[in-house]
Design an enzyme around this catalytic site. Structure first.
Site, short mmCIF file in Angstrom:
data_model
loop_
_atom_site.label_atom_id
_atom_site.label_comp_id
_atom_site.label_asym_id
_atom_site.label_seq_id
_atom_site.Cartn_x
_atom_site.Cartn_y
_atom_site.Cartn_z
N GLY A 7 41.47 41.18 41.06
CA GLY A 7 40.49 40.68 40.08
C GLY A 7 39.52 41.78 39.69
N ARG A 50 47.54 41.75 39.35
CA ARG A 50 47.97 41.37 40.70
C ARG A 50 49.48 41.58 40.70
NH1 ARG A 50 43.39 38.98 42.77
NH2 ARG A 50 42.15 37.69 41.37
N ASP A 94 40.75 42.62 49.12
CA ASP A 94 41.61 42.65 50.31
C ASP A 94 43.10 42.75 49.98
OD1 ASP A 94 41.59 40.08 49.38
OD2 ASP A 94 41.20 39.14 51.32
N THR A 138 35.15 43.73 44.39
CA THR A 138 35.46 42.31 44.22
C THR A 138 34.16 41.54 44.16
OG1 THR A 138 36.29 40.32 45.34
CG2 THR A 138 35.85 42.19 46.75
N ASP A 144 33.73 38.76 45.30
CA ASP A 144 33.68 37.82 46.43
C ASP A 144 32.82 38.29 47.61
OD1 ASP A 144 35.43 36.38 44.90
OD2 ASP A 144 37.22 36.99 46.01
N ASP A 150 33.55 40.02 50.33
CA ASP A 150 34.19 39.53 51.56
C ASP A 150 34.92 40.61 52.36
OD1 ASP A 150 36.17 40.00 49.75
OD2 ASP A 150 37.18 38.07 49.98
N ARG A 196 36.62 32.70 46.17
CA ARG A 196 37.82 32.46 46.98
C ARG A 196 37.43 31.83 48.32
NH1 ARG A 196 42.90 34.49 45.77
NH2 ARG A 196 42.09 36.15 44.51
O1 F6P Z 1 38.78 37.72 43.92
C1 F6P Z 1 38.03 37.52 42.78
C2 F6P Z 1 38.28 36.15 42.20
O2 F6P Z 1 37.50 36.02 41.02
C3 F6P Z 1 38.04 34.98 43.15
O3 F6P Z 1 36.68 34.65 43.26
C4 F6P Z 1 38.88 33.92 42.52
O4 F6P Z 1 39.30 32.98 43.48
C5 F6P Z 1 40.06 34.68 41.99
O5 F6P Z 1 39.64 36.03 41.85
C6 F6P Z 1 40.60 34.21 40.67
O6 F6P Z 1 41.71 34.98 40.37
P1 F6P Z 1 42.46 34.99 38.97
O7 F6P Z 1 41.57 35.67 37.98
O8 F6P Z 1 43.70 35.76 39.22
O9 F6P Z 1 42.68 33.57 38.60
#
Ligand code: F6P
Length: 328
Positions: free
Chosen positions: A14, A75, A106, A130, A132, A134, A176
């Site tokens: 992300g 991803r 991560d 990130t 998050d 985390d 997340r």
């Molecule tokens: O890891 C960052 C994040 O924004 C999380 O908070 C969330 O769960 C996830 O990515 C959403 O991912 P995507 O943009 O692939 O839907």
């Protein structure tokens, strides 16, 4: 010891505000130290697809203020396979790249560590990017501050309309499995309750809390729900609560991806610059399979292994308790 002369940089997973200042710092620190710099588009996908380009100091002009990432991100599932890694390695060797800076969370670090164990002749340095927040080894990750400020701005606006209508809002925020954004936003906006993945709040207790708020003449209430909360999300909780809390009209807002966009805050611009600069210097010093982070305002270098394995989520009890007391 790894002696490096050509370094590649990528962003993966992300996106997070602050990635661009970090890319800028990597490129310019590398060039200042006589390295050749290559940008890889779309994270590990660009490694597999050989989507790379030479970067100069001018490739990163005027990007400090930009959200997202100029290198783009993805991803990438194929990078988890042996074939994917082999193709990526082949492309790096063809370009004579001997070091890699990976900016991400991560998932990005898991890929980097596996790759580096398999192909140790490519030095790898991680930068925690990130929203998050985390990762073990850095008090703050890139993007967390900007995202939290974005959430706060949105919740302040929701509070205006909630108050005007005497409503109860459930607001779901990202993170997340981490409640870091939810907790900081909850404190900053005076939320009546904050539901976190790190702590299961009984719905009955939440209902009692909201009833007490009404008894204490609160005209509106805001409940922040971290997306990783175990009750299944803001809509599910709102449905249950509405049956018991008749005095409020209940509404739900899912903030979603707007939390990831926007110009990085001063904090994230400085953090991105410091971590990018530190990542290149650590690689030049011969480090590999590490992550650069910031703790107590000092650069800290942690092994990727530790950054990934130690990051069990801890509830910040003191902050949670304070938030509860301050919202009576
Ligand atoms: O890891 C960052 C994040 O924004 C999380 O908070 C969330 O769960 C996830 O990515 C959403 O991912 P995507 O943009 O692939 O839907």
């Amino acid at each position: 010891m790894h002696k490096i002369s050509k370094l590649a940089v990528l962003t993966s997973g992300g996106d997070a505000p602050g990635m661009n200042p970090c890319i800028r710092a990597v490129v310019r620190t590398g060039i200042y130290n006589g390295l050749k710099i290559v940008g890889i588009r779309k994270g590990y996908q660009g490694l597999i697809e050989n989507d790379m380009y030479d970067m100069t100091p001018r490739s990163v002009s005027n990007i400090l203020n930009l959200g997202g990432t100029i290198l783009k991100t993805a991803r990438c599932l194929p990078f988890r396979t042996d074939e994917g890694m082999e193709t990526a390695y082949k492309h790096l060797k063809e370009q004579k790249i001997d070091a890699l800076v990976v900016i991400g969370g991560d998932g990005t670090f898991t890929g980097a560590l596996r790759f580096s164990k398999r192909y140790p002749d490519i030095a790898v340095m991680g930068v925690p990017g990130t929203i998050d927040n985390d990762l073990y080894g850095s008090t703050y990750t890139l993007g967390f501050d900007t995202a939290t400020n974005t959430v706060i701005e949105a919740i302040d606006k929701i509070r205006d309309t909630a108050d005007a209508h005497d409503r109860l809002f459930f607001i779901e925020v990202m993170g997340r499995d981490s409640g870091a954004i939810a907790l900081r936003a909850g404190i900053s906006c005076g939320a009546e309750a904050i539901l976190l993945p790190e702590k299961t709040t009984a719905i009955d207790d939440l209902i009692e809390n909201l009833k007490a708020g009404q008894h204490n003449k609160k005209s509106s209430s805001i409940v922040i729900v971290a997306e990783g909360d175990k009750h299944g999300g803001a809509y599910d909780i709102a449905r249950v609560v509405q049956k018991e809390v008749k005095f409020y009209d209940v509404k739900v807002t899912i903030l979603g991806h707007l939390q990831r966009g926007g110009s990085p805050s001063a904090f994230d611009r400085i953090l991105g610059s410091r971590l990018g600069y530190a990542a290149v210097n650590a690689l030049i010093a011969g480090e590999t399979q590490k992550m650069v982070g910031l703790e107590a305002n000092h650069i800290k270098i942690t092994s990727l292994e530790e950054a990934l394995n130690q990051h069990e989520f801890k509830l910040e009890e003191d902050l949670m308790q304070m938030a509860e007391i301050l919202s009576i």
